[in-house]
Design a protein around this motif. Structure first.
Motif, short mmCIF file in Angstrom:
data_model
loop_
_atom_site.label_atom_id
_atom_site.label_comp_id
_atom_site.label_asym_id
_atom_site.label_seq_id
_atom_site.Cartn_x
_atom_site.Cartn_y
_atom_site.Cartn_z
N LEU A 147 -65.98 41.58 2.27
CA LEU A 147 -64.53 41.57 2.44
C LEU A 147 -64.12 40.23 3.04
N ALA A 148 -63.01 39.69 2.57
CA ALA A 148 -62.44 38.46 3.14
C ALA A 148 -61.23 38.87 3.96
N ILE A 149 -61.12 38.31 5.15
CA ILE A 149 -60.04 38.64 6.07
C ILE A 149 -59.09 37.45 6.16
N ASP A 150 -57.83 37.69 5.91
CA ASP A 150 -56.78 36.66 6.02
C ASP A 150 -56.42 36.55 7.50
N THR A 151 -57.04 35.63 8.20
CA THR A 151 -56.88 35.55 9.65
C THR A 151 -55.53 34.98 10.07
N LYS A 152 -54.94 34.15 9.24
CA LYS A 152 -53.63 33.59 9.59
C LYS A 152 -52.59 34.70 9.68
N GLU A 177 -54.13 45.65 5.45
CA GLU A 177 -53.36 44.67 4.66
C GLU A 177 -53.91 43.25 4.75
N PHE A 178 -54.84 43.00 5.67
CA PHE A 178 -55.43 41.67 5.81
C PHE A 178 -56.84 41.59 5.23
#
Length: 192
Positions: A147-152, A177-178
């Motif tokens: 899984l890739a996490i949108d940290t911004k 959602e992230f």
């Protein structure tokens, strides 16, 4: 130099002591960072028949050669970097890279993509700056999904990230959602 199988067994035993049940072995960890004196760990190991011949150099070798970098030595102290099941260990807040990764399996991924990442029996959710550690963590649980996490966006929504060392960052939780399924260079957002 320890043989690989001896090193692996010692690493697992040190994990048991430093991450999960220090009190069972009469070891007291610092409540802030989860560390203890190397000499104290050596004393605990020394009363175990199997590990009675272990020296400081053997502990240092396990720390240096552990692929998952589970331990950290700072001066005369040692600690497990993450995964504690005793008192919650504090970490320094961090500004993460734009994307962090989490390794899981095909059975868990659909639930994570609906409910988000939660620490489950751990203190924190474990995230990696690169794919190496995410792959190591995820592949031992079955068929691997990264899984890739949108940290911004997660940070903007109030998720706080902590630096645990060696490319590992932690969070209390990451809302769904992230989280996205990572497929090579292409990330695919989960749609319900």
């Amino acid at each position: 130099m320890l043989h690989d199988n001896v090193q692996t067994k010692l690493s697992k035993f040190m994990s048991k002591i430093l991450r999960h049940s220090p009190e069972q072995f009469g070891l007291s960890l610092d409540p802030v960072d989860g560390s203890c004196k190397i000499a104290d760990l050596l004393e605990v190991l020394g009363v175990q028949t199997k590990w009675s011949e272990i020296k400081v150099g053997d502990i240092e070798e396990v720390v240096a050669r552990c692929e998952k970098q589970r331990f950290e030595i700072n001066g005369d102290r040692i600690r497990a970097r993450y995964g504690h099941s005793h008192d919650k260990v504090s970490y320094t807040m961090a500004v993460p890279p734009l994307v962090l990764y989490h390794g899981t399996n095909v059975q868990a991924a659909p639930l994570i993509l609906k409910q988000g990442l939660r620490p489950m029996k751990r203190q924190y959710v474990h995230l990696s700056e690169g794919l190496h550690f995410a792959t190591l963590a995820g592949k031992r649980r079955g068929e691997l999904i990264i899984l890739a996490i949108d940290t911004k966006k997660a940070s903007q929504a109030g998720v706080v990230f902590y630096y645990a060392g060696n490319e590992v960052l932690l969070a209390d939780a990451v809302p769904a959602e992230f989280c996205r399924v990572y497929e090579g260079e292409k990330e695919v957002r989960h749609n319900d």
